[in-house]
Design a protein around this motif. Structure first.
Motif, PDB file in Angstrom:
ATOM      1  N   GLU A  47       0.828  -1.211   0.000  1.00 41.53           N
ATOM      2  CA  GLU A  47       0.000   0.000   0.000  1.00 41.53           C
ATOM      3  C   GLU A  47       0.860   1.256   0.000  1.00 41.53           C
ATOM      4  OE1 GLU A  47      -2.621  -0.188   3.370  1.00 41.53           O
ATOM      5  OE2 GLU A  47      -3.912  -1.652   2.396  1.00 41.53           O
ATOM      6  N   ILE A  48       0.548   2.152  -0.929  1.00 38.18           N
ATOM      7  CA  ILE A  48       1.136   3.490  -0.955  1.00 38.18           C
ATOM      8  C   ILE A  48      -0.026   4.436  -0.673  1.00 38.18           C
ATOM      9  CG2 ILE A  48       2.367   5.223  -2.315  1.00 38.18           C
ATOM     10  CD1 ILE A  48       4.041   2.719  -1.913  1.00 38.18           C
ATOM     11  N   LYS A  49      -0.014   5.036   0.502  1.00 39.61           N
ATOM     12  CA  LYS A  49      -1.124   5.903   0.923  1.00 39.61           C
ATOM     13  C   LYS A  49      -0.964   7.303   0.331  1.00 39.61           C
ATOM     14  CE  LYS A  49      -2.146   3.228   4.914  1.00 39.61           C
ATOM     15  NZ  LYS A  49      -2.577   3.138   6.253  1.00 39.61           N
ATOM     16  N   THR A  50      -2.095   7.962   0.152  1.00 42.84           N
ATOM     17  CA  THR A  50      -2.128   9.298  -0.445  1.00 42.84           C
ATOM     18  C   THR A  50      -1.174  10.262   0.253  1.00 42.84           C
ATOM     19  OG1 THR A  50      -4.423   8.971  -1.099  1.00 42.84           O
ATOM     20  CG2 THR A  50      -3.655  11.223  -1.054  1.00 42.84           C
ATOM     21  N   GLU A  51      -1.133  10.217   1.576  1.00 37.37           N
ATOM     22  CA  GLU A  51      -0.284  11.172   2.304  1.00 37.37           C
ATOM     23  C   GLU A  51       1.214  10.959   2.028  1.00 37.37           C
ATOM     24  OE1 GLU A  51      -1.375   7.958   5.395  1.00 37.37           O
ATOM     25  OE2 GLU A  51      -2.541   9.207   4.051  1.00 37.37           O
ATOM     26  N   MET A  52       1.594   9.788   1.496  1.00 35.62           N
ATOM     27  CA  MET A  52       2.992   9.518   1.155  1.00 35.62           C
ATOM     28  C   MET A  52       3.391  10.133  -0.187  1.00 35.62           C
ATOM     29  SD  MET A  52       3.265   5.481   2.211  1.00 35.62           S
ATOM     30  CE  MET A  52       5.002   5.326   1.798  1.00 35.62           C
ATOM     31  N   ILE A  53       2.415  10.410  -1.037  1.00 31.67           N
ATOM     32  CA  ILE A  53       2.683  10.828  -2.414  1.00 31.67           C
ATOM     33  C   ILE A  53       2.897  12.336  -2.495  1.00 31.67           C
ATOM     34  CG2 ILE A  53       1.766  10.894  -4.762  1.00 31.67           C
ATOM     35  CD1 ILE A  53       0.080   8.414  -3.967  1.00 31.67           C
ATOM     36  N   ASP A  54       4.021  12.714  -3.084  1.00 28.55           N
ATOM     37  CA  ASP A  54       4.340  14.122  -3.290  1.00 28.55           C
ATOM     38  C   ASP A  54       3.742  14.613  -4.605  1.00 28.55           C
ATOM     39  OD1 ASP A  54       5.469  16.611  -2.888  1.00 28.55           O
ATOM     40  OD2 ASP A  54       7.433  16.028  -3.641  1.00 28.55           O
ATOM     41  N   PHE A  55       3.904  13.819  -5.686  1.00 29.91           N
ATOM     42  CA  PHE A  55       3.382  14.230  -6.984  1.00 29.91           C
ATOM     43  C   PHE A  55       3.154  13.017  -7.873  1.00 29.91           C
ATOM     44  CE2 PHE A  55       7.996  14.300  -7.318  1.00 29.91           C
ATOM     45  CZ  PHE A  55       8.223  13.582  -8.477  1.00 29.91           C
ATOM     46  N   ILE A  56       2.286  13.216  -8.863  1.00 27.45           N
ATOM     47  CA  ILE A  56       2.045  12.252  -9.936  1.00 27.45           C
ATOM     48  C   ILE A  56       2.061  13.063 -11.227  1.00 27.45           C
ATOM     49  CG2 ILE A  56       0.408  10.627 -10.975  1.00 27.45           C
ATOM     50  CD1 ILE A  56      -0.785  10.269  -8.116  1.00 27.45           C
ATOM     51  N   GLU A  57       2.999  12.759 -12.127  1.00 29.15           N
ATOM     52  CA  GLU A  57       3.075  13.531 -13.362  1.00 29.15           C
ATOM     53  C   GLU A  57       3.552  12.674 -14.529  1.00 29.15           C
ATOM     54  OE1 GLU A  57       7.364  15.732 -12.919  1.00 29.15           O
ATOM     55  OE2 GLU A  57       5.704  16.622 -11.827  1.00 29.15           O
ATOM     56  N   LEU A  58       3.200  13.116 -15.719  1.00 21.35           N
ATOM     57  CA  LEU A  58       3.673  12.457 -16.938  1.00 21.35           C
ATOM     58  C   LEU A  58       5.080  12.938 -17.250  1.00 21.35           C
ATOM     59  CD1 LEU A  58       0.528  12.654 -19.226  1.00 21.35           C
ATOM     60  CD2 LEU A  58       1.613  10.577 -18.391  1.00 21.35           C
ATOM     61  N   GLY A  59       5.884  12.045 -17.820  1.00 20.74           N
ATOM     62  CA  GLY A  59       7.236  12.398 -18.223  1.00 20.74           C
ATOM     63  C   GLY A  59       7.615  11.612 -19.461  1.00 20.74           C
ATOM     64  N   ASP A  65       6.443   7.690 -23.169  1.00 20.97           N
ATOM     65  CA  ASP A  65       5.768   8.281 -22.021  1.00 20.97           C
ATOM     66  C   ASP A  65       5.960   7.414 -20.792  1.00 20.97           C
ATOM     67  OD1 ASP A  65       4.776  10.443 -23.442  1.00 20.97           O
ATOM     68  OD2 ASP A  65       2.934   9.407 -24.001  1.00 20.97           O
ATOM     69  N   ILE A  66       6.067   8.061 -19.642  1.00 19.13           N
ATOM     70  CA  ILE A  66       6.135   7.388 -18.350  1.00 19.13           C
ATOM     71  C   ILE A  66       5.302   8.194 -17.363  1.00 19.13           C
ATOM     72  CG2 ILE A  66       8.427   6.346 -18.687  1.00 19.13           C
ATOM     73  CD1 ILE A  66       9.583   8.647 -16.982  1.00 19.13           C
ATOM     74  N   ILE A  67       4.952   7.572 -16.253  1.00 17.95           N
ATOM     75  CA  ILE A  67       4.331   8.290 -15.136  1.00 17.95           C
ATOM     76  C   ILE A  67       5.338   8.294 -13.999  1.00 17.95           C
ATOM     77  CG2 ILE A  67       2.499   8.298 -13.404  1.00 17.95           C
ATOM     78  CD1 ILE A  67       0.693   6.967 -15.475  1.00 17.95           C
TER      79      ILE A  67
END
Length: 126
Positions: A47-59, A65-67
């Motif tokens: 599990e990766i909880k929302t509060e652990m995530i700094d960003f989600i972006e395309l690259g 393409d990658i996420i």
């Protein structure tokens, strides 16, 4: 009621391409309102909880393409302990090259990356 979304990857090898074996599906992502699980190139991250995530972006990586999914500084140690030594080094290479701990490649999922990135951001409010 919260809806959980499952993202699969269809795997096919030589024998399925010539009709001798059925294609198989592997569940790669499970996404709910405040967390996701990812069975990735880094292994099963749990599990990766929302509060652990700094960003989600395309690259991009070599025109593919990658996420990119970044982990907040205060959770980097906790995330690191989810990985064995080899996978820790791989994640460190991701950080050096892409500035993100988790990378999702198109070959890992059966959905377009841009659509998947939007789904992740919307579902996790990022």
């Amino acid at each position: 009621m919260a809806q959980t979304i499952f993202i699969n990857k269809t795997k096919s090898g030589f024998f399925s391409s010539i009709g001798l074996k059925a294609k198989t599906k592997k569940q790669v992502f499970t996404i709910s309102e405040n967390l996701f699980t990812y069975n990735s190139t880094l292994g099963n991250l749990g599990e990766i909880k929302t509060e652990m995530i700094d960003f989600i972006e395309l690259g991009k990586d070599l025109n593919f393409d990658i996420i990119k999914i970044g982990i907040k500084a205060e959770y980097k140690t906790k995330f690191k302990y989810k990985l064995n030594n080899f996978r820790q080094k791989l994640s460190e290479l991701y950080v050096e090259k892409f500035s993100a701990e988790i990378i999702v490649f198109q070959k890992e999922i059966d959905i377009e990356l841009s659509e998947f990135a939007k789904l992740l951001r919307d579902k996790l409010n990022k």
